[in-house]
Design an enzyme around this catalytic site. Structure first.
Site, PDB file in Angstrom:
ATOM      1  N   ASP A   9      -5.389   1.792   9.913  1.00 21.93           N
ATOM      2  CA  ASP A   9      -6.937   1.599  10.222  1.00 21.93           C
ATOM      3  C   ASP A   9      -7.153   1.208  11.751  1.00 21.93           C
ATOM      4  OD1 ASP A   9      -9.722   0.588   9.670  1.00 21.93           O
ATOM      5  OD2 ASP A   9      -9.034  -0.003   7.616  1.00 21.93           O
ATOM      6  N   GLY A  63       0.995  -1.151   0.026  1.00 29.19           N
ATOM      7  CA  GLY A  63      -0.082  -0.134  -0.022  1.00 29.19           C
ATOM      8  C   GLY A  63       1.017   1.286  -0.041  1.00 29.19           C
ATOM      9  N   ARG A  92      -5.089   0.403  -6.856  1.00 28.52           N
ATOM     10  CA  ARG A  92      -4.013   0.911  -6.484  1.00 28.52           C
ATOM     11  C   ARG A  92      -3.217   2.128  -7.252  1.00 28.52           C
ATOM     12  NH1 ARG A  92      -2.234  -2.464  -2.051  1.00 28.52           N
ATOM     13  NH2 ARG A  92      -2.254  -4.660  -2.503  1.00 28.52           N
ATOM     14  N   ASP A 121       0.592   3.991   4.154  1.00 23.32           N
ATOM     15  CA  ASP A 121      -0.463   4.490   3.450  1.00 23.32           C
ATOM     16  C   ASP A 121      -1.840   4.832   4.457  1.00 23.32           C
ATOM     17  OD1 ASP A 121      -0.756   1.794   3.602  1.00 23.32           O
ATOM     18  OD2 ASP A 121      -2.172   1.737   1.820  1.00 23.32           O
TER      19      ASP A 121
END
Ligand code: PRP
Ligand code: MN
Ligand code: MG
Length: 183
Positions: free
Chosen positions: A105, A46, A167, A102
């Site tokens: 979460d 990511g 992506r 990136d």
């Protein structure tokens, strides 16, 4: 022809907005690490886009290395149990290290990574994340550089994937429901 942006519901950040956020992060990092020999550690896959853009916005000369990790467990949520798929080539002993991610979460991946890398004896260890979801975080992590806090929604683009796709989208957005329903 089909366009990678066709499946978006909303654009959260345009390419221009992303560029501005990355420039601001780079300016802070240049200032904070002046005169130091910085190692950027990108977390595959990511972080590829933010690593590429952030590193090129920096005026200072840095080294870059990569780790690939995978969280065990079923489903799409990370479990906090992490396995190293590709380790660093670099010895961290005495180094100034900045992890580049990136998105944070739940924070479980990064929380594991921080304690793993800390045990390798770096002189300093900090985190730079392009995105963070404050409403999804389950653990307490000290994050020095945050590009943007976003709502707790599934986002794609700028390195972030849905089933390995999107992506390469140059913006950041939420996916239209028909994309999930066709899976
Ligand atoms: C995503 C993202 C972060 C991590 C964040 O990676 O790129 O690395 O999840 O989740 P957490 O804070 O809940 O732990 P993913 O595992 O999907 O791998 P990828 O980078 O290859 O897409
Ligand atoms: Mn990742
Ligand atoms: Mg992913």
């Amino acid at each position: 022809p089909d366009h990678v942006a066709d499946d978006l519901k909303n654009v959260l950040m345009s390419r221009e907005e992303i560029d501005q956020v990355v420039r601001d992060l780079a300016a802070r990092i240049d200032e904070d690490y002046k005169g130091r020999d910085l190692l950027l550690v990108g977390v595959l896959k990511g972080a590829v886009m933010i690593m590429a853009d952030l590193s090129r916005e920096l005026k200072m000369n840095v080294s870059m290395d990569w780790m690939a990790v995978s969280s065990y467990g079923s489903g799409t949520q990370s479990s906090g149990v992490v396995r190293i798929l590709k380790d660093l080539d670099t010895d961290l002993m005495g180094r100034d290290v900045l992890i580049v991610e990136d998105i944070i979460d739940s924070g479980l991946t990064l929380s594991w990574l921080v304690s793993n890398l800390k045990s390798r004896g770096p002189r300093s260890l900090e985190i730079c994340t392009f995105l963070r979801k404050p409403d999804a975080i389950k653990v307490d992590i000290d994050v020095k550089y945050v590009g943007r806090d976003i709502p707790n929604e599934f986002v794609v683009g700028y390195g972030l994937d849905f089933a390995e796709k999107y992506r390469n989208l140059d913006a950041l957005g939420t996916l239209a429901p028909h994309v999930y329903q066709s899976e």
